[in-house]
Design a protein around this motif. Structure first.
Motif, PDB file in Angstrom:
ATOM      1  N   LYS A  66       0.531  -1.325   0.228  1.00  0.00           N
ATOM      2  CA  LYS A  66      -0.408  -0.153   0.528  1.00  0.00           C
ATOM      3  C   LYS A  66       0.913   1.043  -0.145  1.00  0.00           C
ATOM      4  O   LYS A  66       1.903   1.202   0.616  1.00  0.00           O
ATOM      5  CB  LYS A  66      -0.878  -0.048   1.123  1.00  0.00           C
ATOM      6  N   VAL A  67       0.439   2.276  -1.434  1.00  0.00           N
ATOM      7  CA  VAL A  67       1.367   3.465  -1.283  1.00  0.00           C
ATOM      8  C   VAL A  67       0.613   4.152  -0.799  1.00  0.00           C
ATOM      9  O   VAL A  67      -0.386   4.878  -1.478  1.00  0.00           O
ATOM     10  CB  VAL A  67       1.714   3.093  -3.002  1.00  0.00           C
ATOM     11  N   THR A  68       1.710   5.383   0.597  1.00  0.00           N
ATOM     12  CA  THR A  68       0.897   6.858   0.181  1.00  0.00           C
ATOM     13  C   THR A  68       2.150   7.234   0.771  1.00  0.00           C
ATOM     14  O   THR A  68       3.490   7.538   0.898  1.00  0.00           O
ATOM     15  CB  THR A  68      -0.528   6.764   1.890  1.00  0.00           C
ATOM     16  N   ARG A  92      -5.221  13.494   8.942  1.00  0.00           N
ATOM     17  CA  ARG A  92      -6.258  13.449   9.892  1.00  0.00           C
ATOM     18  C   ARG A  92      -6.050  11.776   9.951  1.00  0.00           C
ATOM     19  O   ARG A  92      -5.720  11.189   9.813  1.00  0.00           O
ATOM     20  CB  ARG A  92      -7.929  13.182   9.383  1.00  0.00           C
ATOM     21  N   PRO A  93      -5.823  11.950  11.918  1.00  0.00           N
ATOM     22  CA  PRO A  93      -5.239  10.305  12.399  1.00  0.00           C
ATOM     23  C   PRO A  93      -6.461   9.397  11.769  1.00  0.00           C
ATOM     24  O   PRO A  93      -5.999   8.138  11.662  1.00  0.00           O
ATOM     25  CB  PRO A  93      -6.358  10.891  14.075  1.00  0.00           C
ATOM     26  N   ARG A  94      -7.760   9.631  11.540  1.00  0.00           N
ATOM     27  CA  ARG A  94      -8.413   8.904  10.551  1.00  0.00           C
ATOM     28  C   ARG A  94      -7.960   8.211   9.899  1.00  0.00           C
ATOM     29  O   ARG A  94      -8.618   6.854   9.264  1.00  0.00           O
ATOM     30  CB  ARG A  94     -10.195   9.257  10.749  1.00  0.00           C
ATOM     31  N   ASP A  95      -7.084   8.916   9.242  1.00  0.00           N
ATOM     32  CA  ASP A  95      -6.677   8.299   7.874  1.00  0.00           C
ATOM     33  C   ASP A  95      -5.595   7.248   7.534  1.00  0.00           C
ATOM     34  O   ASP A  95      -6.167   6.590   7.128  1.00  0.00           O
ATOM     35  CB  ASP A  95      -5.672   9.466   7.167  1.00  0.00           C
ATOM     36  N   LEU A 139      -6.140   3.220   7.290  1.00  0.00           N
ATOM     37  CA  LEU A 139      -4.906   2.575   6.632  1.00  0.00           C
ATOM     38  C   LEU A 139      -5.056   1.256   7.632  1.00  0.00           C
ATOM     39  O   LEU A 139      -4.350  -0.163   6.220  1.00  0.00           O
ATOM     40  CB  LEU A 139      -3.758   2.606   7.056  1.00  0.00           C
ATOM     41  N   LEU A 140      -4.069   1.192   8.340  1.00  0.00           N
ATOM     42  CA  LEU A 140      -3.143   0.349   9.557  1.00  0.00           C
ATOM     43  C   LEU A 140      -4.834  -0.661   9.324  1.00  0.00           C
ATOM     44  O   LEU A 140      -3.890  -1.865   9.598  1.00  0.00           O
ATOM     45  CB  LEU A 140      -2.726   1.224  10.440  1.00  0.00           C
TER      46      LEU A 140
END
Ligand code: ADE
Length: 323
Positions: free
Chosen positions: A67-69, A76-79, A83-84
Protein backbone atom coordinates in the motif's frame (compact mmCIF):
# COMPACT_ATOMS: atom_id res chain seq x y z
CA UNK A 1 0.60 3.62 -16.84
CA UNK A 2 3.88 4.31 -18.60
CA UNK A 3 5.62 4.94 -15.27
CA UNK A 4 4.79 1.39 -14.20
CA UNK A 5 6.22 -0.06 -17.40
CA UNK A 6 9.49 1.84 -16.94
CA UNK A 7 9.92 0.90 -13.27
CA UNK A 8 11.78 -2.35 -12.67
CA UNK A 9 9.60 -4.90 -10.85
CA UNK A 10 12.30 -7.35 -9.69
CA UNK A 11 15.74 -6.97 -8.13
CA UNK A 12 17.12 -8.70 -11.22
CA UNK A 13 15.97 -5.76 -13.37
CA UNK A 14 17.04 -3.05 -10.93
CA UNK A 15 20.29 -1.42 -12.08
CA UNK A 16 22.64 0.12 -9.49
CA UNK A 17 22.41 0.55 -5.66
CA UNK A 18 24.44 -2.65 -5.37
CA UNK A 19 25.11 -2.40 -1.62
CA UNK A 20 21.48 -1.67 -0.81
CA UNK A 21 20.26 -4.55 -2.99
CA UNK A 22 22.62 -6.93 -1.17
CA UNK A 23 21.43 -5.81 2.26
CA UNK A 24 17.78 -6.11 1.28
CA UNK A 25 18.26 -9.41 -0.50
CA UNK A 26 19.73 -10.92 2.68
CA UNK A 27 16.93 -9.48 4.81
CA UNK A 28 14.32 -10.88 2.41
CA UNK A 29 15.84 -14.35 2.22
CA UNK A 30 16.24 -14.55 5.99
CA UNK A 31 12.69 -13.36 6.69
CA UNK A 32 11.26 -15.75 4.11
CA UNK A 33 13.22 -18.72 5.51
CA UNK A 34 11.94 -17.99 9.01
CA UNK A 35 8.43 -17.39 7.73
CA UNK A 36 8.46 -13.91 9.24
CA UNK A 37 7.67 -10.46 7.94
CA UNK A 38 10.46 -8.05 7.11
CA UNK A 39 11.67 -5.50 9.67
CA UNK A 40 10.51 -1.93 9.21
CA UNK A 41 12.76 -0.17 6.71
CA UNK A 42 13.68 3.49 6.33
CA UNK A 43 15.05 4.57 2.94
CA UNK A 44 16.61 7.99 2.59
CA UNK A 45 18.32 9.95 -0.14
CA UNK A 46 17.71 12.61 -2.80
CA UNK A 47 14.51 12.45 -4.88
CA UNK A 48 14.34 10.29 -8.01
CA UNK A 49 16.82 7.59 -6.96
CA UNK A 50 14.25 4.80 -6.61
CA UNK A 51 12.91 4.70 -3.04
CA UNK A 52 9.34 3.96 -4.12
CA UNK A 53 10.52 1.46 -6.72
CA UNK A 54 12.57 -0.31 -4.05
CA UNK A 55 9.53 -0.61 -1.75
CA UNK A 56 7.42 -2.06 -4.58
CA UNK A 57 10.16 -4.56 -5.48
CA UNK A 58 10.52 -5.53 -1.82
CA UNK A 59 6.83 -6.36 -1.63
CA UNK A 60 6.85 -8.31 -4.87
CA UNK A 61 9.95 -10.28 -3.84
CA UNK A 62 8.25 -11.11 -0.53
CA UNK A 63 5.09 -12.03 -2.43
CA UNK A 64 2.91 -9.54 -0.54
CA UNK A 65 0.82 -6.48 -1.31
CA UNK A 66 2.15 -2.94 -1.07
CA UNK A 67 0.00 0.00 0.00
CA UNK A 68 1.52 3.26 -1.14
CA UNK A 69 0.83 6.58 0.52
CA UNK A 70 2.53 9.82 1.43
CA UNK A 71 2.68 11.60 4.79
CA UNK A 72 0.78 14.70 3.64
CA UNK A 73 -2.18 12.38 2.79
CA UNK A 74 -2.29 11.20 6.43
CA UNK A 75 -3.15 14.51 8.00
CA UNK A 76 -6.16 13.39 10.04
CA UNK A 77 -5.72 10.57 12.58
CA UNK A 78 -8.54 8.64 10.88
CA UNK A 79 -6.51 8.47 7.65
CA UNK A 80 -3.69 6.52 9.23
CA UNK A 81 -6.05 4.48 11.42
CA UNK A 82 -7.99 3.44 8.33
CA UNK A 83 -4.86 2.50 6.48
CA UNK A 84 -3.42 0.45 9.36
CA UNK A 85 -6.78 -1.28 9.77
CA UNK A 86 -6.78 -2.37 6.14
CA UNK A 87 -3.44 -4.21 6.36
CA UNK A 88 -3.16 -7.98 5.93
CA UNK A 89 -0.43 -10.17 7.37
CA UNK A 90 2.91 -9.50 5.70
CA UNK A 91 1.77 -6.44 3.75
CA UNK A 92 4.18 -3.62 3.01
CA UNK A 93 2.97 -0.15 3.92
CA UNK A 94 4.99 2.49 2.06
CA UNK A 95 4.88 6.03 3.45
CA UNK A 96 6.68 8.59 1.31
CA UNK A 97 7.96 11.87 2.77
CA UNK A 98 7.65 10.31 6.20
CA UNK A 99 9.43 13.28 7.82
CA UNK A 100 6.24 15.25 7.18
CA UNK A 101 3.94 13.13 9.38
CA UNK A 102 1.84 15.11 11.83
CA UNK A 103 2.55 14.67 15.54
CA UNK A 104 -0.76 12.83 15.98
CA UNK A 105 -0.10 10.44 13.11
CA UNK A 106 3.34 9.74 14.55
CA UNK A 107 1.92 8.89 17.96
CA UNK A 108 -0.50 6.41 16.38
CA UNK A 109 2.40 4.92 14.46
CA UNK A 110 4.70 4.27 17.45
CA UNK A 111 2.73 1.36 19.01
CA UNK A 112 1.60 0.29 15.52
CA UNK A 113 5.24 -0.19 14.54
CA UNK A 114 6.64 -1.50 17.81
CA UNK A 115 3.86 -3.76 19.13
CA UNK A 116 1.56 -4.07 16.09
CA UNK A 117 -1.13 -2.43 18.16
CA UNK A 118 -3.58 0.29 17.26
CA UNK A 119 -4.43 2.57 20.17
CA UNK A 120 -7.53 4.62 19.50
CA UNK A 121 -9.42 7.08 21.62
CA UNK A 122 -13.22 6.91 21.63
CA UNK A 123 -15.25 9.90 22.73
CA UNK A 124 -14.00 13.18 24.08
CA UNK A 125 -13.00 14.77 27.38
CA UNK A 126 -13.94 13.10 30.71
CA UNK A 127 -15.75 10.19 29.11
CA UNK A 128 -12.98 9.39 26.59
CA UNK A 129 -11.88 5.77 26.54
CA UNK A 130 -8.88 4.26 24.88
CA UNK A 131 -9.11 0.97 23.08
CA UNK A 132 -6.27 -1.15 21.89
CA UNK A 133 -6.69 -3.31 18.80
CA UNK A 134 -4.19 -5.87 17.52
CA UNK A 135 -2.76 -5.34 14.04
CA UNK A 136 -1.38 -8.05 11.74
CA UNK A 137 2.40 -8.18 11.39
CA UNK A 138 3.31 -5.89 8.51
CA UNK A 139 6.37 -4.02 7.22
CA UNK A 140 6.50 -0.26 7.23
CA UNK A 141 8.77 1.17 4.55
CA UNK A 142 9.34 4.87 5.11
CA UNK A 143 11.04 7.14 2.59
CA UNK A 144 12.53 10.55 3.17
CA UNK A 145 14.86 13.02 1.54
CA UNK A 146 15.84 14.30 4.99
CA UNK A 147 16.70 11.62 7.51
CA UNK A 148 17.76 14.36 9.94
CA UNK A 149 14.22 15.75 9.96
CA UNK A 150 12.77 12.55 11.45
CA UNK A 151 12.09 12.56 15.18
CA UNK A 152 14.39 10.14 16.93
CA UNK A 153 11.57 8.00 18.43
CA UNK A 154 10.29 7.42 14.90
CA UNK A 155 13.76 6.74 13.49
CA UNK A 156 14.51 4.32 16.33
CA UNK A 157 11.56 2.13 15.37
CA UNK A 158 13.06 1.14 12.03
CA UNK A 159 15.13 -2.06 12.09
CA UNK A 160 16.89 -1.13 8.87
CA UNK A 161 17.96 2.37 7.85
CA UNK A 162 19.44 2.54 4.39
CA UNK A 163 20.69 5.25 2.08
CA UNK A 164 20.23 5.50 -1.69
CA UNK A 165 23.17 7.08 -3.46
CA UNK A 166 23.59 8.90 -6.75
CA UNK A 167 24.09 6.49 -9.67
CA UNK A 168 27.32 6.09 -11.64
CA UNK A 169 27.35 7.12 -15.32
CA UNK A 170 27.52 3.56 -16.63
CA UNK A 171 24.56 2.55 -14.46
CA UNK A 172 22.54 5.48 -15.81
CA UNK A 173 23.55 4.52 -19.35
CA UNK A 174 22.20 1.02 -18.79
CA UNK A 175 18.99 2.49 -17.36
CA UNK A 176 18.57 4.75 -20.41
CA UNK A 177 19.08 1.78 -22.76
CA UNK A 178 16.59 -0.30 -20.77
CA UNK A 179 13.97 2.47 -20.80
CA UNK A 180 14.60 3.14 -24.51
CA UNK A 181 13.82 -0.49 -25.22
CA UNK A 182 10.56 -0.26 -23.27
CA UNK A 183 9.66 2.94 -25.14
CA UNK A 184 10.68 1.30 -28.43
CA UNK A 185 13.16 4.05 -29.21
CA UNK A 186 16.49 3.45 -30.91
CA UNK A 187 19.35 4.85 -28.83
CA UNK A 188 23.02 4.08 -29.49
CA UNK A 189 25.47 3.37 -26.65
CA UNK A 190 27.05 6.80 -27.03
CA UNK A 191 23.62 8.42 -27.19
CA UNK A 192 22.69 6.76 -23.91
CA UNK A 193 26.01 7.83 -22.39
CA UNK A 194 25.38 11.45 -23.39
CA UNK A 195 21.97 11.43 -21.69
CA UNK A 196 23.45 9.65 -18.64
CA UNK A 197 26.21 12.25 -18.35
CA UNK A 198 23.59 15.00 -18.04
CA UNK A 199 21.21 13.20 -15.68
CA UNK A 200 22.65 14.37 -12.32
CA UNK A 201 23.18 10.85 -11.07
CA UNK A 202 19.40 10.35 -11.02
CA UNK A 203 17.38 7.71 -12.95
CA UNK A 204 14.18 9.79 -12.86
CA UNK A 205 16.04 12.62 -14.60
CA UNK A 206 17.72 10.23 -17.07
CA UNK A 207 14.34 8.85 -18.11
CA UNK A 208 12.84 12.33 -18.32
CA UNK A 209 15.71 13.56 -20.54
CA UNK A 210 15.36 10.47 -22.71
CA UNK A 211 11.73 11.39 -23.43
CA UNK A 212 12.69 14.94 -24.37
CA UNK A 213 15.46 13.71 -26.64
CA UNK A 214 13.07 11.20 -28.20
CA UNK A 215 10.62 14.03 -29.03
CA UNK A 216 13.43 16.10 -30.49
CA UNK A 217 14.73 13.22 -32.59
CA UNK A 218 11.25 12.44 -33.86
CA UNK A 219 10.75 16.00 -35.11
CA UNK A 220 14.27 17.06 -36.09
CA UNK A 221 16.15 13.93 -37.03
CA UNK A 222 15.60 10.45 -38.31
CA UNK A 223 16.95 7.14 -37.07
CA UNK A 224 18.95 6.21 -34.02
CA UNK A 225 19.55 8.70 -31.22
CA UNK A 226 23.32 9.13 -31.09
CA UNK A 227 25.43 11.41 -28.95
CA UNK A 228 25.21 14.33 -31.38
CA UNK A 229 21.43 14.29 -31.45
CA UNK A 230 21.26 13.83 -27.68
CA UNK A 231 23.66 16.73 -27.07
CA UNK A 232 21.82 18.97 -29.54
CA UNK A 233 18.45 18.23 -27.94
CA UNK A 234 19.68 18.74 -24.38
CA UNK A 235 21.42 21.95 -25.38
CA UNK A 236 18.03 23.17 -26.58
CA UNK A 237 16.46 22.20 -23.25
CA UNK A 238 19.26 24.09 -21.47
CA UNK A 239 20.66 21.04 -19.74
CA UNK A 240 24.41 21.60 -19.84
CA UNK A 241 27.09 18.90 -20.25
CA UNK A 242 27.30 18.50 -16.44
CA UNK A 243 23.54 18.06 -16.22
CA UNK A 244 22.97 21.46 -14.65
CA UNK A 245 19.74 23.11 -15.67
CA UNK A 246 18.82 26.76 -15.68
CA UNK A 247 17.97 26.82 -11.95
CA UNK A 248 21.17 25.02 -10.91
CA UNK A 249 23.23 27.53 -12.82
CA UNK A 250 21.23 30.37 -11.36
CA UNK A 251 21.89 29.11 -7.80
CA UNK A 252 25.61 29.24 -8.49
CA UNK A 253 25.64 32.51 -10.42
CA UNK A 254 23.62 34.28 -7.71
CA UNK A 255 26.14 33.11 -5.12
CA UNK A 256 29.07 34.22 -7.23
CA UNK A 257 27.74 37.49 -8.63
CA UNK A 258 25.63 38.75 -5.72
CA UNK A 259 27.48 37.31 -2.74
CA UNK A 260 31.11 36.96 -3.85
CA UNK A 261 30.76 33.18 -3.81
CA UNK A 262 29.47 33.06 -0.24
CA UNK A 263 29.11 32.10 2.49
CA UNK A 264 25.39 32.74 1.92
CA UNK A 265 22.62 31.63 4.26
CA UNK A 266 19.92 29.28 2.96
CA UNK A 267 17.15 31.84 3.59
CA UNK A 268 19.09 34.47 1.69
CA UNK A 269 19.56 32.11 -1.25
CA UNK A 270 15.85 31.35 -1.24
CA UNK A 271 14.93 35.03 -1.25
CA UNK A 272 17.45 35.85 -3.97
CA UNK A 273 16.40 33.03 -6.30
CA UNK A 274 12.69 32.75 -5.58
CA UNK A 275 12.98 29.02 -4.78
CA UNK A 276 11.84 27.65 -1.43
CA UNK A 277 14.39 26.58 1.16
CA UNK A 278 13.28 22.96 1.21
CA UNK A 279 13.59 22.59 -2.58
CA UNK A 280 17.04 24.17 -2.48
CA UNK A 281 18.17 21.84 0.30
CA UNK A 282 16.66 18.64 -1.04
CA UNK A 283 16.70 19.00 -4.81
CA UNK A 284 19.40 21.43 -5.91
CA UNK A 285 22.13 21.29 -3.30
CA UNK A 286 22.75 17.53 -2.99
CA UNK A 287 23.92 17.20 -6.60
CA UNK A 288 25.87 20.47 -6.61
CA UNK A 289 27.69 19.21 -3.51
CA UNK A 290 28.20 15.77 -5.05
CA UNK A 291 29.99 17.23 -8.09
CA UNK A 292 32.02 19.60 -5.93
CA UNK A 293 30.43 22.89 -6.99
CA UNK A 294 28.97 23.81 -3.62
CA UNK A 295 29.94 23.40 0.02
CA UNK A 296 27.78 23.77 3.11
CA UNK A 297 29.69 25.46 5.89
CA UNK A 298 28.51 26.54 9.35
CA UNK A 299 28.35 30.12 8.05
CA UNK A 300 26.43 29.29 4.89
CA UNK A 301 26.75 28.01 1.34
CA UNK A 302 29.96 28.54 -0.60
CA UNK A 303 30.54 28.21 -4.37
CA UNK A 304 33.77 26.35 -5.14
CA UNK A 305 36.49 27.25 -7.65
CA UNK A 306 35.09 24.51 -9.93
CA UNK A 307 31.72 26.28 -9.95
CA UNK A 308 33.38 29.57 -10.91
CA UNK A 309 35.18 27.88 -13.80
CA UNK A 310 32.09 26.01 -14.98
CA UNK A 311 30.18 29.29 -15.31
CA UNK A 312 33.10 31.06 -16.91
CA UNK A 313 34.14 33.18 -13.93
CA UNK A 314 37.64 33.48 -12.53
CA UNK A 315 37.87 31.82 -9.09
CA UNK A 316 38.71 34.24 -6.24
CA UNK A 317 42.13 32.77 -5.31
CA UNK A 318 43.20 33.10 -8.95
CA UNK A 319 41.94 36.68 -9.01
CA UNK A 320 44.45 37.36 -6.23
CA UNK A 321 47.32 35.75 -8.09
CA UNK A 322 46.53 37.87 -11.14
CA UNK A 323 47.14 41.12 -9.24
N1 ADE B 1 14.36 2.85 -14.02
C1 ADE B 1 14.45 3.77 -13.06
N2 ADE B 1 15.34 3.39 -12.13
C2 ADE B 1 15.83 2.21 -12.53
C3 ADE B 1 16.80 1.31 -12.00
N3 ADE B 1 17.45 1.57 -10.87
N4 ADE B 1 17.04 0.19 -12.68
C4 ADE B 1 16.39 -0.06 -13.83
N5 ADE B 1 15.50 0.74 -14.37
C5 ADE B 1 15.21 1.87 -13.73
Amino acid sequence: KQEDRIRPHRFADYIGQKDLKQVLDIAIQAAKARGETLDHLLLYGPPGLGKTTMALILASEMGVNCKVTSAPALERPRDIVGLLNSLKVGDVLFIDEIHRLSKMAEEILYPAMEDFRLDITLGKGQSAKTRSLPLPKYTLVGATTRVGALSSPLRDRFGLIQQLRFYAQDELSQIVLRTAQILQTDVSEDGAAEIARRARGTPRIANRLLKRVRDYAQVKAAGTINRYIAAEALELFQVDPCGLDWTDRRMLSVMIENFNGGPVGLETMAAATGEDTQTIEEVYEPYLMQIGYLNRTPRGRVATAAAYKHLGFTPPNQQLSLL
